[in-house]
Write an enzyme that holds these catalytic residues in place. Structure first.
Site, mmCIF file in Angstrom:
data_model
loop_
_atom_site.group_PDB
_atom_site.id
_atom_site.type_symbol
_atom_site.label_atom_id
_atom_site.label_comp_id
_atom_site.label_asym_id
_atom_site.label_seq_id
_atom_site.Cartn_x
_atom_site.Cartn_y
_atom_site.Cartn_z
ATOM 1 C CG ASP A 19 -2.120 0.873 1.097
ATOM 2 O OD1 ASP A 19 -2.397 1.334 -0.022
ATOM 3 O OD2 ASP A 19 -2.796 1.122 2.120
ATOM 4 C CG HIS A 36 -0.357 2.307 -9.279
ATOM 5 N ND1 HIS A 36 -0.558 1.931 -7.974
ATOM 6 C CD2 HIS A 36 -1.430 3.086 -9.596
ATOM 7 C CE1 HIS A 36 -1.697 2.458 -7.532
ATOM 8 N NE2 HIS A 36 -2.235 3.164 -8.495
ATOM 9 C CG LEU A 130 9.096 -17.153 -3.751
ATOM 10 C CD1 LEU A 130 8.903 -17.137 -2.249
ATOM 11 C CD2 LEU A 130 9.476 -15.754 -4.249
#
Ligand code: IPE
Ligand code: IPE
Ligand code: MG
Length: 240
Positions: A19, A36, A130
């Site tokens: 955020d 962004h 991962l």
């Protein structure tokens, strides 16, 4: 890095609410879309850091079911970025032995985005490092509702009886069916709420909030979160 982490217990699954992209941009007098864009660079670096640290699952919140309420311009910019980013991510995933998964309802996206998601998941499915889970058009309530619909259908068609329902079976209907619950949740930008993220899965997750805006998040911040996690006494409702 190695010196700092030597004695740390690395959480198996780290979930992140990224955020503050907008605020990061605003602080610099830039459009939100640039926040962004910078946030995507941070996602990429965080994937690499998580893989290096030995985290097994990293789940990031990229776009919520509520984020469609943003302006048409911002949603459009996010979709464009997503298109571009999926191509980059495929390279990063291949280079780092990362398996990519997506949770959320993809049906609402344009066809080319759906195909991009499928390609990314398919081409990385055999990677053994991962597991990077991206939550897009994801909402915890929406996920639970979609699960409930599938359960009702299986009930109606005689595949499932009410008395057979368990937490484990319910979990198998969620988007995260084959993913363990997060051990650590990190939220950047200081807000103290879940914003409809992984409502079922976060039941006993340790929470960590940093004021740092997402584009400024880095390896040191990640290690600080893991250090905080190491200082916690995990409990699951019982006593020690
Ligand atoms: C997070 O940053 C990215 C998304 C929700 C897509 P925000 O866009 O929410 O940034 P702030 O919270 O307005 O600063
Ligand atoms: C949460 O951030 C959603 C994502 C990170 C994708 P938001 O910025 O949308 O959440 P609120 O509005 O602060 O609750
Ligand atoms: Mg926000």
């Amino acid at each position: 890095m190695d010196k700092n982490i030597e004695n740390l217990v690395i959480p198996e699954h780290v979930a992140i609410i990224l955020d503050g992209n907008g605020r990061w941009a605003k602080k610099r007098g830039l459009p939100r879309s640039l926040g962004h864009k910078e946030g995507c660079v941070t996602v990429e670096k965080t994937v690499e850091d998580a893989a290096r640290l030995g985290i097994k699952y990293l789940t990031v919140y990229g776009f919520s079911t509520e984020n469609w309420k943003r302006s048409k311009e911002e949603v459009g910019a996010l979709m464009q970025l997503f298109r571009y980013y999926m191509v980059r991510l495929l390279k990063v995933a291949k280079a780092n032995n990362v398996r990519v998964k997506m949770i959320g309802d993809r049906e609402r996206f344009d066809q080319d985005i759906i195909e991009g998601i499928e390609k990314l998941v398919e081409q990385t499915k055999d990677n053994t490092g991962l597991t990077f889970v991206i939550a897009v058009n994801y909402g915890g309530r929406d996920e639970i509702l979609r699960a409930a619909k599938k359960i009702l259908k299986d009930g109606q068609e005689g595949r499932l009886l009410p008395e057979d329902m368990t937490e484990q079976i319910f979990t198998s209907y969620l988007d995260t069916a084959d993913i363990p619950d997060p051990d650590l949740l990190i939220r950047t930008s200081g807000e103290l709420r879940l914003s409809n993220y992984l409502l079922w899965q976060l039941a006993y997750t340790e929470l960590y909030v940093t004021d740092c805006y997402w584009p400024d998040f880095n390896q040191d911040e990640l290690i600080r979160a893991i250090e905080a996690y190491n200082s916690r006494e995990r409990r699951f409702g019982g006593v020690k």
